[in-house]
Design a protein around this motif. Sequence first.
Motif, PDB file in Angstrom:
ATOM      1  N   ARG A   1      17.315  -0.156  41.897  1.00 40.72           N
ATOM      2  CA  ARG A   1      16.732  -1.203  42.751  1.00 40.72           C
ATOM      3  C   ARG A   1      15.507  -0.670  43.479  1.00 40.72           C
ATOM      4  O   ARG A   1      14.463  -1.329  43.559  1.00 40.72           O
ATOM      5  N   ALA A   2      15.610   0.555  43.993  1.00 47.35           N
ATOM      6  CA  ALA A   2      14.485   1.169  44.709  1.00 47.35           C
ATOM      7  C   ALA A   2      13.297   1.385  43.773  1.00 47.35           C
ATOM      8  O   ALA A   2      12.152   1.128  44.144  1.00 47.35           O
ATOM      9  N   ALA A   3      13.560   1.836  42.551  1.00 47.30           N
ATOM     10  CA  ALA A   3      12.480   2.088  41.600  1.00 47.30           C
ATOM     11  C   ALA A   3      11.738   0.800  41.255  1.00 47.30           C
ATOM     12  O   ALA A   3      10.499   0.792  41.200  1.00 47.30           O
ATOM     13  N   LEU A   4      12.457  -0.290  41.028  1.00 47.62           N
ATOM     14  CA  LEU A   4      11.803  -1.555  40.705  1.00 47.62           C
ATOM     15  C   LEU A   4      10.946  -2.046  41.867  1.00 47.62           C
ATOM     16  O   LEU A   4       9.837  -2.539  41.663  1.00 47.62           O
ATOM     17  N   LEU A   5      11.439  -1.905  43.080  1.00 47.06           N
ATOM     18  CA  LEU A   5      10.647  -2.291  44.248  1.00 47.06           C
ATOM     19  C   LEU A   5       9.389  -1.431  44.350  1.00 47.06           C
ATOM     20  O   LEU A   5       8.301  -1.930  44.632  1.00 47.06           O
ATOM     21  N   ALA A   6       9.537  -0.136  44.102  1.00 40.71           N
ATOM     22  CA  ALA A   6       8.397   0.783  44.183  1.00 40.71           C
ATOM     23  C   ALA A   6       7.344   0.455  43.126  1.00 40.71           C
ATOM     24  O   ALA A   6       6.159   0.723  43.326  1.00 40.71           O
ATOM     25  N   ALA A   7       7.758  -0.141  42.022  1.00 36.32           N
ATOM     26  CA  ALA A   7       6.826  -0.484  40.950  1.00 36.32           C
ATOM     27  C   ALA A   7       5.897  -1.635  41.339  1.00 36.32           C
ATOM     28  O   ALA A   7       4.853  -1.824  40.721  1.00 36.32           O
ATOM     29  N   LEU A   8       6.253  -2.371  42.379  1.00 36.24           N
ATOM     30  CA  LEU A   8       5.401  -3.465  42.845  1.00 36.24           C
ATOM     31  C   LEU A   8       4.204  -2.877  43.589  1.00 36.24           C
ATOM     32  O   LEU A   8       4.365  -2.072  44.514  1.00 36.24           O
ATOM     33  N   GLY A   9       3.027  -3.272  43.208  1.00 30.99           N
ATOM     34  CA  GLY A   9       1.809  -2.702  43.780  1.00 30.99           C
ATOM     35  C   GLY A   9       1.656  -2.873  45.269  1.00 30.99           C
ATOM     36  O   GLY A   9       1.060  -2.041  45.938  1.00 30.99           O
ATOM     37  N   PHE A  10       2.196  -3.949  45.810  1.00 34.13           N
ATOM     38  CA  PHE A  10       2.013  -4.206  47.238  1.00 34.13           C
ATOM     39  C   PHE A  10       3.067  -3.519  48.113  1.00 34.13           C
ATOM     40  O   PHE A  10       2.993  -3.584  49.329  1.00 34.13           O
ATOM     41  N   VAL A  11       4.048  -2.857  47.512  1.00 27.54           N
ATOM     42  CA  VAL A  11       5.044  -2.086  48.261  1.00 27.54           C
ATOM     43  C   VAL A  11       4.516  -0.669  48.407  1.00 27.54           C
ATOM     44  O   VAL A  11       4.169  -0.018  47.429  1.00 27.54           O
ATOM     45  N   THR A  12       4.447  -0.180  49.644  1.00 24.27           N
ATOM     46  CA  THR A  12       3.898   1.150  49.909  1.00 24.27           C
ATOM     47  C   THR A  12       4.939   2.231  49.719  1.00 24.27           C
ATOM     48  O   THR A  12       4.688   3.261  49.094  1.00 24.27           O
ATOM     49  N   VAL A  13       6.120   2.014  50.290  1.00 28.44           N
ATOM     50  CA  VAL A  13       7.174   3.020  50.237  1.00 28.44           C
ATOM     51  C   VAL A  13       8.532   2.323  50.260  1.00 28.44           C
ATOM     52  O   VAL A  13       8.683   1.259  50.872  1.00 28.44           O
ATOM     53  N   VAL A  14       9.502   2.942  49.579  1.00 33.46           N
ATOM     54  CA  VAL A  14      10.864   2.417  49.534  1.00 33.46           C
ATOM     55  C   VAL A  14      11.799   3.520  49.998  1.00 33.46           C
ATOM     56  O   VAL A  14      11.670   4.679  49.602  1.00 33.46           O
TER      57      VAL A  14
END
Length: 162
Positions: A84-97
């Motif tokens: 789940r964290a990796a997929l969120l991190a793959a989003l360009g507008f997410v800076t850090v997870v």
Amino acid sequence: MSAARFESKVLSRDECVAAIASGRFPRPLVFTNGVFDILHRGHATYLDQAAQLGATLVVAVNTDESVRRLGKGDERPLNRMEDRAALLAALGFVTVVTSFHEDTPEALIGELKPDLIVKGGDYDMEKLPETALVKTWGGRAVAIPFEFERSTTALVKKIQGA
């Protein structure tokens, strides 16, 4: 073959706290949290809108154990926290997870001291203890209405034929 570049955006809680404290990420710092079990359009839209409220978007995901305590169903989470964290991190507008193991992110918010905390949907932000906390250092709390009515729970029911 090297690791996916976005993997570097996934930090342990301690790494995240240290990075924020050192000024590694620009302010204003926007914080949000959730399970994000099956990433869908509603999540992506909400997170992009949250990111537009500041310079840095920190997304904290519930650990698998804390998801189970939320009572979303015996099969949840469907995806492990690391995925789940990796997929969120793959989003360009997410800076850090990062992640949190407690039932609420209140302690993590206290450690990170974001300028803004954001929730999706129809939360009454004034009733959340996190709002009172962020206000102690001059921060704000904002609820972003859902633009697309999607939910992982509804998707799971659809897949199960319920």
